[in-house]
Design a protein around this motif. Sequence first.
Motif, mmCIF file in Angstrom:
data_model
loop_
_atom_site.group_PDB
_atom_site.id
_atom_site.type_symbol
_atom_site.label_atom_id
_atom_site.label_comp_id
_atom_site.label_asym_id
_atom_site.label_seq_id
_atom_site.Cartn_x
_atom_site.Cartn_y
_atom_site.Cartn_z
ATOM 1 N N GLY A 58 0.845 -1.189 0.000
ATOM 2 C CA GLY A 58 0.000 0.000 0.000
ATOM 3 C C GLY A 58 0.874 1.230 0.000
ATOM 4 N N TRP A 59 0.254 2.364 -0.230
ATOM 5 C CA TRP A 59 0.957 3.640 -0.260
ATOM 6 C C TRP A 59 0.411 4.536 0.827
ATOM 7 N N ASP A 60 1.273 5.364 1.395
ATOM 8 C CA ASP A 60 0.861 6.360 2.382
ATOM 9 C C ASP A 60 0.052 7.429 1.646
ATOM 10 N N SER A 61 -1.175 7.646 2.067
ATOM 11 C CA SER A 61 -2.045 8.585 1.363
ATOM 12 C C SER A 61 -1.477 10.001 1.357
ATOM 13 N N LEU A 62 -0.765 10.391 2.415
ATOM 14 C CA LEU A 62 -0.186 11.743 2.439
ATOM 15 C C LEU A 62 0.908 11.889 1.386
ATOM 16 N N GLU A 63 1.699 10.844 1.188
ATOM 17 C CA GLU A 63 2.736 10.898 0.154
ATOM 18 C C GLU A 63 2.111 11.016 -1.232
ATOM 19 N N ILE A 64 1.026 10.302 -1.460
ATOM 20 C CA ILE A 64 0.354 10.363 -2.764
ATOM 21 C C ILE A 64 -0.267 11.744 -2.960
ATOM 22 N N GLU A 65 -0.930 12.266 -1.936
ATOM 23 C CA GLU A 65 -1.545 13.600 -2.027
ATOM 24 C C GLU A 65 -0.487 14.663 -2.325
ATOM 25 N N GLN A 66 0.660 14.582 -1.645
ATOM 26 C CA GLN A 66 1.741 15.544 -1.886
ATOM 27 C C GLN A 66 2.293 15.407 -3.297
ATOM 28 N N TRP A 67 2.437 14.181 -3.773
ATOM 29 C CA TRP A 67 2.951 13.947 -5.115
ATOM 30 C C TRP A 67 2.014 14.561 -6.152
ATOM 31 N N VAL A 68 0.715 14.330 -5.988
ATOM 32 C CA VAL A 68 -0.271 14.892 -6.917
ATOM 33 C C VAL A 68 -0.231 16.422 -6.861
ATOM 34 N N ALA A 69 -0.172 16.997 -5.658
ATOM 35 C CA ALA A 69 -0.139 18.456 -5.514
ATOM 36 C C ALA A 69 1.089 19.051 -6.199
ATOM 37 N N GLN A 70 2.235 18.386 -6.063
ATOM 38 C CA GLN A 70 3.453 18.872 -6.720
ATOM 39 C C GLN A 70 3.300 18.859 -8.234
ATOM 40 N N ARG A 71 2.687 17.809 -8.770
ATOM 41 C CA ARG A 71 2.478 17.736 -10.224
ATOM 42 C C ARG A 71 1.542 18.850 -10.677
ATOM 43 N N LEU A 72 0.498 19.108 -9.916
ATOM 44 C CA LEU A 72 -0.441 20.174 -10.280
ATOM 45 C C LEU A 72 0.232 21.540 -10.207
ATOM 46 N N ASP A 73 1.109 21.748 -9.214
ATOM 47 C CA ASP A 73 1.831 23.018 -9.106
ATOM 48 C C ASP A 73 2.746 23.238 -10.309
ATOM 49 N N GLN A 74 3.292 22.165 -10.866
ATOM 50 C CA GLN A 74 4.179 22.279 -12.029
ATOM 51 C C GLN A 74 3.419 22.705 -13.265
ATOM 52 N N LEU A 75 2.118 22.452 -13.297
ATOM 53 C CA LEU A 75 1.311 22.798 -14.472
ATOM 54 C C LEU A 75 0.977 24.285 -14.517
ATOM 55 N N VAL A 76 1.036 24.929 -13.368
ATOM 56 C CA VAL A 76 0.647 26.342 -13.306
ATOM 57 C C VAL A 76 1.801 27.234 -13.600
#
Length: 76
Positions: A58-76
């Motif tokens: 399994g994956w730590d949900s906080l690590e996944i949430e942070q990873w997704v947020a970082q990817r979204l920040d790169q798009l802006v």
Amino acid sequence: MSSQSLPTAEAPQPQVERHIMRREEVERKTGFKRAHIYNLMKEGKFPQAKRIGLRAVGWDSLEIEQWVAQRLDQLV
């Protein structure tokens, strides 16, 4: 009564409940399929899965949430 609002920068961040995400949930959250997730993990570009049982990871949900947020920040 005066209604004061906090400036956006000081507004508290919504708390995400930390939990173990199984692969299906990670796939839904990221939009990636199993093979791509494991390739990204191998390249060090995605959070590593943690062993949670004899044949389960399994994956730590906080690590996944942070990873997704970082990817979204790169798009802006």
